[in-house]
Motif scaffolding. Structure first.
Motif, PDB file in Angstrom:
ATOM      1  N   GLN A  35       0.838  -1.198   0.000  1.00 31.57           N
ATOM      2  CA  GLN A  35       0.000   0.000   0.000  1.00 31.57           C
ATOM      3  C   GLN A  35       0.877   1.255   0.000  1.00 31.57           C
ATOM      4  OE1 GLN A  35      -2.619  -0.823   3.334  1.00 31.57           O
ATOM      5  NE2 GLN A  35      -4.103  -1.871   2.025  1.00 31.57           N
ATOM      6  N   MET A  38       1.952   1.814  -3.456  1.00 28.04           N
ATOM      7  CA  MET A  38       0.877   2.450  -4.231  1.00 28.04           C
ATOM      8  C   MET A  38       0.795   3.948  -3.917  1.00 28.04           C
ATOM      9  SD  MET A  38      -0.663   0.347  -6.283  1.00 28.04           S
ATOM     10  CE  MET A  38      -0.305  -1.401  -6.601  1.00 28.04           C
ATOM     11  N   GLN A  39       1.063   4.285  -2.656  1.00 29.06           N
ATOM     12  CA  GLN A  39       1.036   5.704  -2.265  1.00 29.06           C
ATOM     13  C   GLN A  39       2.125   6.493  -3.002  1.00 29.06           C
ATOM     14  OE1 GLN A  39      -1.226   7.284  -0.595  1.00 29.06           O
ATOM     15  NE2 GLN A  39      -2.384   5.528   0.156  1.00 29.06           N
ATOM     16  N   THR A  97      -6.980  -4.664   3.857  1.00 32.15           N
ATOM     17  CA  THR A  97      -6.550  -4.794   2.459  1.00 32.15           C
ATOM     18  C   THR A  97      -7.735  -4.879   1.511  1.00 32.15           C
ATOM     19  OG1 THR A  97      -5.297  -6.131   0.875  1.00 32.15           O
ATOM     20  CG2 THR A  97      -6.306  -7.319   2.713  1.00 32.15           C
ATOM     21  N   CYS A 146      -3.446   2.623 -14.302  1.00 29.16           N
ATOM     22  CA  CYS A 146      -3.770   2.390 -12.878  1.00 29.16           C
ATOM     23  C   CYS A 146      -5.166   1.778 -12.772  1.00 29.16           C
ATOM     24  CB  CYS A 146      -3.762   3.697 -12.096  1.00 29.16           C
ATOM     25  SG  CYS A 146      -2.284   4.714 -12.311  1.00 29.16           S
ATOM     26  N   CYS A 149      -5.932  -1.974 -13.708  1.00 30.59           N
ATOM     27  CA  CYS A 149      -5.603  -2.988 -12.711  1.00 30.59           C
ATOM     28  C   CYS A 149      -6.568  -2.916 -11.523  1.00 30.59           C
ATOM     29  CB  CYS A 149      -4.168  -2.841 -12.238  1.00 30.59           C
ATOM     30  SG  CYS A 149      -3.637  -4.253 -11.242  1.00 30.59           S
ATOM     31  N   HIS A 150      -6.873  -1.725 -11.088  1.00 35.64           N
ATOM     32  CA  HIS A 150      -7.773  -1.582  -9.933  1.00 35.64           C
ATOM     33  C   HIS A 150      -9.146  -2.174 -10.217  1.00 35.64           C
ATOM     34  CE1 HIS A 150      -5.213   2.039  -8.386  1.00 35.64           C
ATOM     35  NE2 HIS A 150      -4.687   0.877  -8.073  1.00 35.64           N
TER      36      HIS A 150
HETATM   37  C1  HEC Z   1      -0.936  -4.316 -11.427  1.00 35.77           C
HETATM   38  C2  HEC Z   1      -2.020  -3.795 -10.631  1.00 35.77           C
HETATM   39  C3  HEC Z   1      -2.022  -2.382 -10.158  1.00 35.77           C
HETATM   40  C4  HEC Z   1      -1.543  -1.266 -10.825  1.00 35.77           C
HETATM   41  C5  HEC Z   1      -0.938  -1.165 -12.212  1.00 35.77           C
HETATM   42  C6  HEC Z   1      -1.775  -0.144  -9.946  1.00 35.77           C
HETATM   43  N1  HEC Z   1      -2.360  -0.560  -8.779  1.00 35.77           N
HETATM   44 FE1  HEC Z   1      -2.837   0.597  -7.193  1.00 35.77          FE
HETATM   45  N2  HEC Z   1      -3.503  -1.043  -6.182  1.00 35.77           N
HETATM   46  C7  HEC Z   1      -3.541  -2.327  -6.670  1.00 35.77           C
HETATM   47  C8  HEC Z   1      -4.076  -3.223  -5.648  1.00 35.77           C
HETATM   48  C9  HEC Z   1      -4.293  -4.711  -5.804  1.00 35.77           C
HETATM   49  C10 HEC Z   1      -4.344  -2.434  -4.528  1.00 35.77           C
HETATM   50  C11 HEC Z   1      -4.891  -2.909  -3.168  1.00 35.77           C
HETATM   51  C12 HEC Z   1      -3.703  -3.287  -2.268  1.00 35.77           C
HETATM   52  C13 HEC Z   1      -4.133  -3.684  -0.867  1.00 35.77           C
HETATM   53  O1  HEC Z   1      -5.048  -3.057  -0.298  1.00 35.77           O
HETATM   54  O2  HEC Z   1      -3.521  -4.616  -0.304  1.00 35.77           O
HETATM   55  C14 HEC Z   1      -3.975  -1.060  -4.895  1.00 35.77           C
HETATM   56  C15 HEC Z   1      -4.096   0.045  -4.055  1.00 35.77           C
HETATM   57  C16 HEC Z   1      -3.841   1.350  -4.415  1.00 35.77           C
HETATM   58  C17 HEC Z   1      -4.012   2.495  -3.538  1.00 35.77           C
HETATM   59  C18 HEC Z   1      -4.490   2.462  -2.092  1.00 35.77           C
HETATM   60  C19 HEC Z   1      -3.253   2.299  -1.190  1.00 35.77           C
HETATM   61  C20 HEC Z   1      -3.570   2.246   0.296  1.00 35.77           C
HETATM   62  O3  HEC Z   1      -2.937   3.022   1.060  1.00 35.77           O
HETATM   63  O4  HEC Z   1      -4.433   1.441   0.718  1.00 35.77           O
HETATM   64  C21 HEC Z   1      -3.659   3.608  -4.255  1.00 35.77           C
HETATM   65  C22 HEC Z   1      -3.663   5.050  -3.777  1.00 35.77           C
HETATM   66  C23 HEC Z   1      -3.247   3.159  -5.572  1.00 35.77           C
HETATM   67  N3  HEC Z   1      -3.378   1.783  -5.630  1.00 35.77           N
HETATM   68  C24 HEC Z   1      -2.777   3.997  -6.573  1.00 35.77           C
HETATM   69  C25 HEC Z   1      -2.307   3.559  -7.810  1.00 35.77           C
HETATM   70  C26 HEC Z   1      -1.827   4.443  -8.861  1.00 35.77           C
HETATM   71  C27 HEC Z   1      -1.795   5.964  -8.795  1.00 35.77           C
HETATM   72  C28 HEC Z   1      -1.451   3.635  -9.913  1.00 35.77           C
HETATM   73  C29 HEC Z   1      -0.897   4.024 -11.252  1.00 35.77           C
HETATM   74  C30 HEC Z   1       0.195   4.962 -11.334  1.00 35.77           C
HETATM   75  C31 HEC Z   1      -1.687   2.254  -9.491  1.00 35.77           C
HETATM   76  N4  HEC Z   1      -2.206   2.261  -8.218  1.00 35.77           N
HETATM   77  C32 HEC Z   1      -1.427   1.155 -10.266  1.00 35.77           C
HETATM   78  C33 HEC Z   1      -3.140  -2.729  -7.920  1.00 35.77           C
HETATM   79  C34 HEC Z   1      -2.547  -1.921  -8.879  1.00 35.77           C
END
Ligand code: HEC
Length: 160
Positions: A35, A38-39, A97, A146, A149-150
């Motif tokens: 996470q 992702m941030q 999660t 992004c 995938c989400h």
């Molecule tokens: C290959 C898959 C994938 C890609 C590409 C992806 N994400 Fe994610 N993202 C996820 C998943 C799965 C989660 C949930 C993770 C968890 O909660 O354990 C997540 C969670 C997040 C969160 C929440 C984090 C938190 O603090 O709970 C954010 C913000 C985020 N993504 C932003 C982005 C951004 C901006 C991009 C593109 C630049 C991106 N993601 C690209 C799969 C992806």
């Protein structure tokens, strides 16, 4: 290029550590790591997103650096942050999660989504520092990377 190839790693190593409490702690640690990862995406995308929307003034250097950071992040091998058995359903950590079990059950689909984002970012990194119009032109593909995938692999916010 499959960047999530370590994703099939299991929690066996974690179980080997012993008690259930240790396992839960280890799982929460990997969840926190991914996470946080992702941030970092979010922070860097925010920098260029604000410029694209005209909320902050376009700055070529900041834009180019943010785009480079995003690309560097996309190229990281984050496999160990995604051990099998660490989904929302598998861990019962509903409040912690949003990772859906499909990450593992449909593997390597998620790796393809990761590749889509990397491809978009490779282009974005070449245009973000040119001028505002070029930055704007490259933003959608990155956002779609992004989102793509989400949509499939992250639970909606309501049922985090
Ligand atoms: C290959 C898959 C994938 C890609 C590409 C992806 N994400 Fe994610 N993202 C996820 C998943 C799965 C989660 C949930 C993770 C968890 O909660 O354990 C997540 C969670 C997040 C969160 C929440 C984090 C938190 O603090 O709970 C954010 C913000 C985020 N993504 C932003 C982005 C951004 C901006 C991009 C593109 C630049 C991106 N993601 C690209 C799969 C992806």
């Amino acid at each position: 290029m499959i960047k999530l190839k370590g994703i099939v790693a299991t929690l066996v190593t974690v179980s080997a550590l012993g008690s259930g409490a240790v396992i839960a702690e280890e799982v929460e640690k990997v969840i926190e790591a991914r996470q946080s990862f992702m941030q970092l995406y979010s922070f860097n995308l925010g920098l260029v997103g604000e410029m694209a929307k005209g909320k902050t003034e376009y700055d070529a250097e900041i834009a180019a650096n943010a785009a480079q950071n995003l690309l560097a992040l996309a190229k990281m091998n984050t496999g160990p942050m995604w051990p099998q058995g660490s989904s929302k359903a598998d861990t019962g950590l509903e409040e912690v999660t949003r990772a859906l079990p499909e990450i593992w059950t449909t593997y390597p689909k998620i790796a393809e989504k990761q590749d889509d984002l990397t491809t978009a970012l490779e282009t974005f990194a070449t245009v973000a520092g040119k001028d505002l119009a070029s930055l704007r032109g490259g933003m959608k593909a990155v956002g779609d990377g992004c989102k793509g995938c989400h949509e499939d692999f992250r639970a909606k916010k309501e049922d985090k």
